[in-house]
Motif scaffolding. Structure first.
Motif, PDB file in Angstrom:
ATOM      1  N   SER A  21      -3.495   8.948   3.542  1.00 27.60           N
ATOM      2  CA  SER A  21      -2.351   8.779   2.634  1.00 27.60           C
ATOM      3  C   SER A  21      -2.464   9.678   1.334  1.00 27.60           C
ATOM      4  O   SER A  21      -3.624  10.016   1.126  1.00 27.60           O
ATOM      5  CB  SER A  21      -2.546   7.187   2.074  1.00 27.60           C
ATOM      6  OG  SER A  21      -3.372   7.031   1.289  1.00 27.60           O
ATOM      7  N   SER A  58       0.913  -1.098   0.019  1.00 20.88           N
ATOM      8  CA  SER A  58       0.001  -0.110  -0.020  1.00 20.88           C
ATOM      9  C   SER A  58       0.898   1.208   0.070  1.00 20.88           C
ATOM     10  O   SER A  58       2.022   1.186   0.155  1.00 20.88           O
ATOM     11  CB  SER A  58      -0.999   0.070   1.252  1.00 20.88           C
ATOM     12  OG  SER A  58       0.064   0.252   2.398  1.00 20.88           O
ATOM     13  N   TYR A 105      -8.915   7.219   5.274  1.00 19.46           N
ATOM     14  CA  TYR A 105      -9.714   6.104   5.474  1.00 19.46           C
ATOM     15  C   TYR A 105     -10.378   6.113   7.183  1.00 19.46           C
ATOM     16  O   TYR A 105      -9.818   6.574   7.813  1.00 19.46           O
ATOM     17  CB  TYR A 105      -8.792   4.907   5.668  1.00 19.46           C
ATOM     18  CG  TYR A 105      -7.918   4.939   4.679  1.00 19.46           C
ATOM     19  CD1 TYR A 105      -8.191   4.247   3.282  1.00 19.46           C
ATOM     20  CD2 TYR A 105      -6.519   5.403   4.765  1.00 19.46           C
ATOM     21  CE1 TYR A 105      -7.596   4.182   2.266  1.00 19.46           C
ATOM     22  CE2 TYR A 105      -5.788   5.327   3.339  1.00 19.46           C
ATOM     23  CZ  TYR A 105      -6.414   4.680   2.193  1.00 19.46           C
ATOM     24  OH  TYR A 105      -5.474   4.696   1.207  1.00 19.46           O
ATOM     25  N   TYR A 109     -15.124   2.541   3.116  1.00 23.14           N
ATOM     26  CA  TYR A 109     -14.332   3.066   4.408  1.00 23.14           C
ATOM     27  C   TYR A 109     -13.277   4.378   3.861  1.00 23.14           C
ATOM     28  O   TYR A 109     -12.509   4.763   4.661  1.00 23.14           O
ATOM     29  CB  TYR A 109     -13.693   2.145   5.192  1.00 23.14           C
ATOM     30  CG  TYR A 109     -12.430   1.521   4.535  1.00 23.14           C
ATOM     31  CD1 TYR A 109     -11.259   1.713   4.423  1.00 23.14           C
ATOM     32  CD2 TYR A 109     -12.768   0.433   3.770  1.00 23.14           C
ATOM     33  CE1 TYR A 109     -10.311   1.129   3.866  1.00 23.14           C
ATOM     34  CE2 TYR A 109     -11.857  -0.359   3.283  1.00 23.14           C
ATOM     35  CZ  TYR A 109     -10.434   0.147   3.117  1.00 23.14           C
ATOM     36  OH  TYR A 109      -9.518  -0.565   2.536  1.00 23.14           O
ATOM     37  N   CYS A 110     -13.361   4.834   2.711  1.00 23.50           N
ATOM     38  CA  CYS A 110     -12.313   5.676   2.105  1.00 23.50           C
ATOM     39  C   CYS A 110     -12.934   6.770   1.311  1.00 23.50           C
ATOM     40  O   CYS A 110     -14.083   6.644   0.772  1.00 23.50           O
ATOM     41  CB  CYS A 110     -11.456   4.952   0.972  1.00 23.50           C
ATOM     42  SG  CYS A 110     -10.079   5.867   0.453  1.00 23.50           S
ATOM     43  N   ASN A 118       1.260   5.507   5.016  1.00 29.43           N
ATOM     44  CA  ASN A 118      -0.151   6.427   5.424  1.00 29.43           C
ATOM     45  C   ASN A 118       0.270   6.535   6.924  1.00 29.43           C
ATOM     46  O   ASN A 118       1.171   5.834   7.690  1.00 29.43           O
ATOM     47  CB  ASN A 118      -1.277   5.616   5.373  1.00 29.43           C
ATOM     48  CG  ASN A 118      -1.031   4.335   5.522  1.00 29.43           C
ATOM     49  OD1 ASN A 118      -1.536   4.041   6.991  1.00 29.43           O
ATOM     50  ND2 ASN A 118      -0.831   2.932   4.928  1.00 29.43           N
ATOM     51  N   THR A 124     -16.223   5.377  -1.030  1.00 33.73           N
ATOM     52  CA  THR A 124     -16.086   3.845  -0.989  1.00 33.73           C
ATOM     53  C   THR A 124     -16.565   3.426   0.377  1.00 33.73           C
ATOM     54  O   THR A 124     -16.554   4.320   1.355  1.00 33.73           O
ATOM     55  CB  THR A 124     -14.890   3.204  -1.511  1.00 33.73           C
ATOM     56  OG1 THR A 124     -13.818   3.431  -0.714  1.00 33.73           O
ATOM     57  CG2 THR A 124     -14.623   3.588  -3.071  1.00 33.73           C
ATOM     58  N   SER A 158      -6.319  10.343   0.256  1.00 29.72           N
ATOM     59  CA  SER A 158      -7.319   9.507   0.735  1.00 29.72           C
ATOM     60  C   SER A 158      -7.593   9.413   2.426  1.00 29.72           C
ATOM     61  O   SER A 158      -6.344   9.302   2.959  1.00 29.72           O
ATOM     62  CB  SER A 158      -6.899   7.868   0.380  1.00 29.72           C
ATOM     63  OG  SER A 158      -6.908   7.709  -0.980  1.00 29.72           O
ATOM     64  N   LYS A 191     -11.757   9.568  -1.100  1.00 37.55           N
ATOM     65  CA  LYS A 191     -10.810  10.094  -2.204  1.00 37.55           C
ATOM     66  C   LYS A 191     -10.746  11.620  -2.525  1.00 37.55           C
ATOM     67  O   LYS A 191     -12.099  11.617  -3.133  1.00 37.55           O
ATOM     68  CB  LYS A 191     -10.329   9.138  -3.331  1.00 37.55           C
ATOM     69  CG  LYS A 191     -10.002   7.815  -2.700  1.00 37.55           C
ATOM     70  CD  LYS A 191      -9.895   6.884  -3.690  1.00 37.55           C
ATOM     71  CE  LYS A 191      -9.803   5.466  -3.274  1.00 37.55           C
ATOM     72  NZ  LYS A 191      -9.519   4.336  -4.406  1.00 37.55           N
TER      73      LYS A 191
END
Length: 122
Positions: A58, A31, A67, A93-94, A34, A91, A65, A96
Motif C-alpha cells: 500500500s 486502512s 506487508y 510484519y511491515c 492495498n 515492524t 508499505s 515501510k
C-alpha cells in the motif's frame, strides 16, 4: 508502486491478486487501499478462520508499505532483514520506506521469498 508490483508478480507469477479498498463491512475506512498477493488462511485462537493475502502493498503520505503476513515471530523480519534493507522501518510484519531507491531490492525479495517457502503451491 508499478515496479514493486512487477517484482512481486515475478516472485509469485500464479498468485491470487487481492484489491482492497480499505473499508470494512460497514463501509468505514479502516486502512489505506492495498494490493495483496497470494493466499493463506488465518487461524484465530477462537477457532474462526479468514482467508487473506500473503504479501501486501500500500501507499500512503509517508511512503510505501510492504506487508509480509503469516509471521508468528514478530521480531523475525526486523532481526533478519532490518539492517540490510536500507532506509526502511521494519515492524512485526511491515516494511515501510519512502521510495524504492531507498532500499536494497534484493533484500526485500529475500524477505518475500522467505515467507513464500511455506507455500510451495503458489
Amino acid at each position: 508502486m508499478q515496479e514493486l508490483h512487477r517484482i512481486i508478480l515475478g516472485l509469485m507469477p500464479k498468485c491470487r491478486l487481492w484489491f482492497l479498498d480499505g473499508k470494512n463491512s460497514e463501509n468505514k475506512t479502516v486502512s489505506n487501499p492495498n494490493i495483496g498477493y497470494g493466499f493463506y488462511t488465518i487461524q484465530y485462537t477462537d477457532g474462526k478462520t479468514k482467508d487473506f493475502y500473503q504479501i501486501g502493498m500500500s501507499a500512503n503520505t509517508s511512503g510505501i508499505s510492504i506487508y509480509i503476513m503469516n509471521i508468528n515471530d514478530k521480531t523475525y523480519l526486523s532481526q533478519t532483514y532490518g539492517e540490510k534493507l536500507g532506509k526502511a522501518s521494519v515492524t512485526g510484519y511491515c516494511i515501510k520506506f519512502k521510495a524504492l531507491k531507498d532500499i536494497n531490492i534484493e533484500i526485500l525479495k529475500a524477505a518475500i521469498k522467505d515467507d513464500l517457502k511455506q507455500y510451495i503451491s503458489e
